[in-house]
Design a protein around this motif. Structure first.
Motif, PDB file in Angstrom:
ATOM      1  N   SER A  47       0.828  -1.209   0.000  1.00 31.56           N
ATOM      2  CA  SER A  47       0.000   0.000   0.000  1.00 31.56           C
ATOM      3  C   SER A  47       0.866   1.264   0.000  1.00 31.56           C
ATOM      4  N   ALA A  48       1.979   1.253   0.734  1.00 35.13           N
ATOM      5  CA  ALA A  48       2.880   2.409   0.729  1.00 35.13           C
ATOM      6  C   ALA A  48       3.522   2.582  -0.643  1.00 35.13           C
ATOM      7  N   THR A  49       3.850   1.472  -1.293  1.00 38.66           N
ATOM      8  CA  THR A  49       4.428   1.526  -2.634  1.00 38.66           C
ATOM      9  C   THR A  49       3.446   2.137  -3.614  1.00 38.66           C
ATOM     10  N   LYS A  50       2.186   1.691  -3.567  1.00 41.31           N
ATOM     11  CA  LYS A  50       1.159   2.237  -4.463  1.00 41.31           C
ATOM     12  C   LYS A  50       0.994   3.737  -4.237  1.00 41.31           C
ATOM     13  N   MET A  51       0.932   4.134  -2.970  1.00 41.51           N
ATOM     14  CA  MET A  51       0.737   5.538  -2.646  1.00 41.51           C
ATOM     15  C   MET A  51       1.904   6.386  -3.157  1.00 41.51           C
ATOM     16  N   ARG A  52       3.137   5.910  -2.935  1.00 42.31           N
ATOM     17  CA  ARG A  52       4.306   6.665  -3.403  1.00 42.31           C
ATOM     18  C   ARG A  52       4.317   6.786  -4.925  1.00 42.31           C
ATOM     19  N   LEU A  53       3.961   5.698  -5.612  1.00 44.43           N
ATOM     20  CA  LEU A  53       3.943   5.729  -7.066  1.00 44.43           C
ATOM     21  C   LEU A  53       2.902   6.720  -7.572  1.00 44.43           C
ATOM     22  N   TYR A  54       1.691   6.651  -7.053  1.00 44.26           N
ATOM     23  CA  TYR A  54       0.637   7.542  -7.528  1.00 44.26           C
ATOM     24  C   TYR A  54       0.958   9.001  -7.203  1.00 44.26           C
ATOM     25  N   ARG A  55       1.527   9.264  -6.053  1.00 48.53           N
ATOM     26  CA  ARG A  55       1.904  10.641  -5.708  1.00 48.53           C
ATOM     27  C   ARG A  55       3.041  11.133  -6.585  1.00 48.53           C
ATOM     28  N   ALA A  56       3.988  10.259  -6.895  1.00 50.80           N
ATOM     29  CA  ALA A  56       5.097  10.652  -7.773  1.00 50.80           C
ATOM     30  C   ALA A  56       4.574  10.972  -9.176  1.00 50.80           C
ATOM     31  N   ILE A  57       3.635  10.169  -9.669  1.00 55.52           N
ATOM     32  CA  ILE A  57       3.027  10.439 -10.985  1.00 55.52           C
ATOM     33  C   ILE A  57       2.310  11.783 -10.961  1.00 55.52           C
ATOM     34  N   GLU A  58       1.565  12.040  -9.898  1.00 48.32           N
ATOM     35  CA  GLU A  58       0.858  13.328  -9.785  1.00 48.32           C
ATOM     36  C   GLU A  58       1.840  14.503  -9.784  1.00 48.32           C
ATOM     37  N   ARG A  59       2.935  14.367  -9.046  1.00 53.06           N
ATOM     38  CA  ARG A  59       3.928  15.456  -9.001  1.00 53.06           C
ATOM     39  C   ARG A  59       4.587  15.654 -10.366  1.00 53.06           C
ATOM     40  N   LEU A  60       4.867  14.558 -11.067  1.00 54.93           N
ATOM     41  CA  LEU A  60       5.456  14.660 -12.401  1.00 54.93           C
ATOM     42  C   LEU A  60       4.485  15.340 -13.362  1.00 54.93           C
ATOM     43  N   GLN A  61       3.217  14.967 -13.298  1.00 52.64           N
ATOM     44  CA  GLN A  61       2.212  15.600 -14.154  1.00 52.64           C
ATOM     45  C   GLN A  61       2.086  17.091 -13.855  1.00 52.64           C
ATOM     46  N   LYS A  62       2.126  17.446 -12.591  1.00 56.39           N
ATOM     47  CA  LYS A  62       2.031  18.857 -12.207  1.00 56.39           C
ATOM     48  C   LYS A  62       3.228  19.642 -12.754  1.00 56.39           C
ATOM     49  N   LEU A  63       4.421  19.077 -12.628  1.00 56.43           N
ATOM     50  CA  LEU A  63       5.615  19.737 -13.173  1.00 56.43           C
ATOM     51  C   LEU A  63       5.513  19.897 -14.688  1.00 56.43           C
ATOM     52  N   ALA A  64       5.032  18.855 -15.375  1.00 54.60           N
ATOM     53  CA  ALA A  64       4.900  18.902 -16.827  1.00 54.60           C
ATOM     54  C   ALA A  64       3.900  19.982 -17.240  1.00 54.60           C
ATOM     55  N   LYS A  65       2.808  20.076 -16.511  1.00 54.22           N
ATOM     56  CA  LYS A  65       1.790  21.072 -16.815  1.00 54.22           C
ATOM     57  C   LYS A  65       2.358  22.478 -16.622  1.00 54.22           C
ATOM     58  N   GLU A  66       3.109  22.681 -15.530  1.00 53.03           N
ATOM     59  CA  GLU A  66       3.699  23.994 -15.257  1.00 53.03           C
ATOM     60  C   GLU A  66       4.769  24.349 -16.310  1.00 53.03           C
ATOM     61  N   ALA A  67       5.540  23.362 -16.721  1.00 51.01           N
ATOM     62  CA  ALA A  67       6.641  23.626 -17.649  1.00 51.01           C
ATOM     63  C   ALA A  67       6.193  23.736 -19.101  1.00 51.01           C
ATOM     64  N   TYR A  68       5.237  22.881 -19.508  1.00 45.66           N
ATOM     65  CA  TYR A  68       4.925  22.797 -20.933  1.00 45.66           C
ATOM     66  C   TYR A  68       3.468  23.040 -21.275  1.00 45.66           C
ATOM     67  N   GLY A  69       2.658  23.317 -20.292  1.00 48.23           N
ATOM     68  CA  GLY A  69       1.260  23.604 -20.549  1.00 48.23           C
ATOM     69  C   GLY A  69       0.406  22.374 -20.448  1.00 48.23           C
ATOM     70  N   PRO A  70      -0.907  22.551 -20.292  1.00 49.21           N
ATOM     71  CA  PRO A  70      -1.805  21.425 -20.073  1.00 49.21           C
ATOM     72  C   PRO A  70      -1.969  20.505 -21.283  1.00 49.21           C
ATOM     73  N   GLU A  71      -1.659  20.988 -22.482  1.00 46.94           N
ATOM     74  CA  GLU A  71      -1.887  20.146 -23.665  1.00 46.94           C
ATOM     75  C   GLU A  71      -0.881  18.997 -23.768  1.00 46.94           C
ATOM     76  N   LEU A  72       0.263  19.091 -23.057  1.00 48.14           N
ATOM     77  CA  LEU A  72       1.264  18.027 -23.136  1.00 48.14           C
ATOM     78  C   LEU A  72       1.120  17.013 -22.022  1.00 48.14           C
ATOM     79  N   VAL A  73       0.188  17.195 -21.133  1.00 47.19           N
ATOM     80  CA  VAL A  73       0.067  16.280 -19.990  1.00 47.19           C
ATOM     81  C   VAL A  73      -0.964  15.216 -20.278  1.00 47.19           C
TER      82      VAL A  73
END
Length: 193
Positions: free
Chosen positions: A167-193
C-alpha cells in the motif's frame, strides 16, 4: 586455463544464509567456500535485480560481477539487522543506482558535445525534457518512477526491493506520478500532460 573446482561439501549447501555469512566472514579472504555458496545461491537474484533496473543483459552481468566483488570485500560489514538476502538486494540496488547515475552523466556530456539545433523535436529531445522534469522530483519519486516505468518492475517487486508495504508503494507511485504531471503542466502547458 581455469583450474577445476571440486564441488562444495554438502555441509555448506545445507547451511542457512546467516550461518554461511558467519563462516565466510571467518574464512575470507583465504578460503572462499562459504562465500562461493552464498553467491551461487543468490546469483540469479542479483542478476534479475540488475537486469530489471538497468534493462541490458550485458550491463546487468557486469554489475552482478561488481556486486559479487563488493560483497567479497564488505561481507564483514553485514550486521544481521535484516536477512542476508535483503542486505544483498540493497547492495545490488545501490550498485545499479550508481551505474545509472554514471550512465546519465555520461549521456548528458555526450549530448552536450553533440549539441546541434534540431528543427523538429526528436525522441531524444522529448527524453531530455522528461529527464529535466525528473530532476525536479525528489530522489524517492525518481526512484519509484524509474523502478516502475524504466525497469518495468511490478508493484510487488518494487515493494520487495524497497522494503515498503504494497500500500505504501502504491501511494508513493501515484503521488510521484501526480507530481510529475504537475511539473509537466507547469513547464509545458496542459496540452502536453
Amino acid at each position: 586455463m581455469s583450474r577445476r573446482r571440486e564441488p562444495l561439501p554438502k555441509e555448506y549447501r545445507s547451511l542457512e544464509d546467516e550461518e554461511l555469512v558467519a563462516r565466510a566472514c571467518a574464512e575470507l579472504p583465504y578460503r572462499t567456500r562459504a562465500y562461493e555458496e552464498l553467491m551461487r545461491r543468490h546469483d540469479r537474484l542479483m542478476f534479475g535485480v540488475c537486469l530489471r533496473l538497468v534493462g541490458n543483459r550485458q550491463d546487468a552481468e557486469d554489475i552482478t560481477q561488481d556486486v559479487m566483488l563488493k560483497v567479497f570485500g564488505k561481507l564483514g560489514t553485514f550486521e544481521g539487522r535484516s536477512s542476508f538476502k535483503t542486505w544483498l538486494v540493497r547492495v545490488t540496488r545501490n550498485a545499479c543506482k550508481d551505474w545509472l547515475k554514471k550512465k546519465a552523466i555520461s549521456k548528458h556530456y555526450a549530448e552536450a558535445l553533440a549539441n546541434e539545433p534540431q528543427e523538429q523535436p526528436t525522441v531524444e529531445y522529448e527524453e531530455n525534457r522528461l529527464l529535466g522534469l525528473l530532476k525536479e522530483l525528489s530522489p524517492t519519486d525518481r526512484e519509484i518512477l524509474t523502478l516502475r516505468f524504466v525497469a518495468d518492475l511490478s508493484l510487488h517487486e518494487i515493494a520487495d526491493t524497497t522494503d515498503l508495504s504494497l500500500s505504501a508503494t502504491k501511494m508513493r507511485l501515484y503521488r510521484a506520478i501526480e507530481r510529475l504531471q504537475k511539473l509537466a503542466k507547469e513547464a509545458y502547458g496542459p496540452e502536453l500532460v
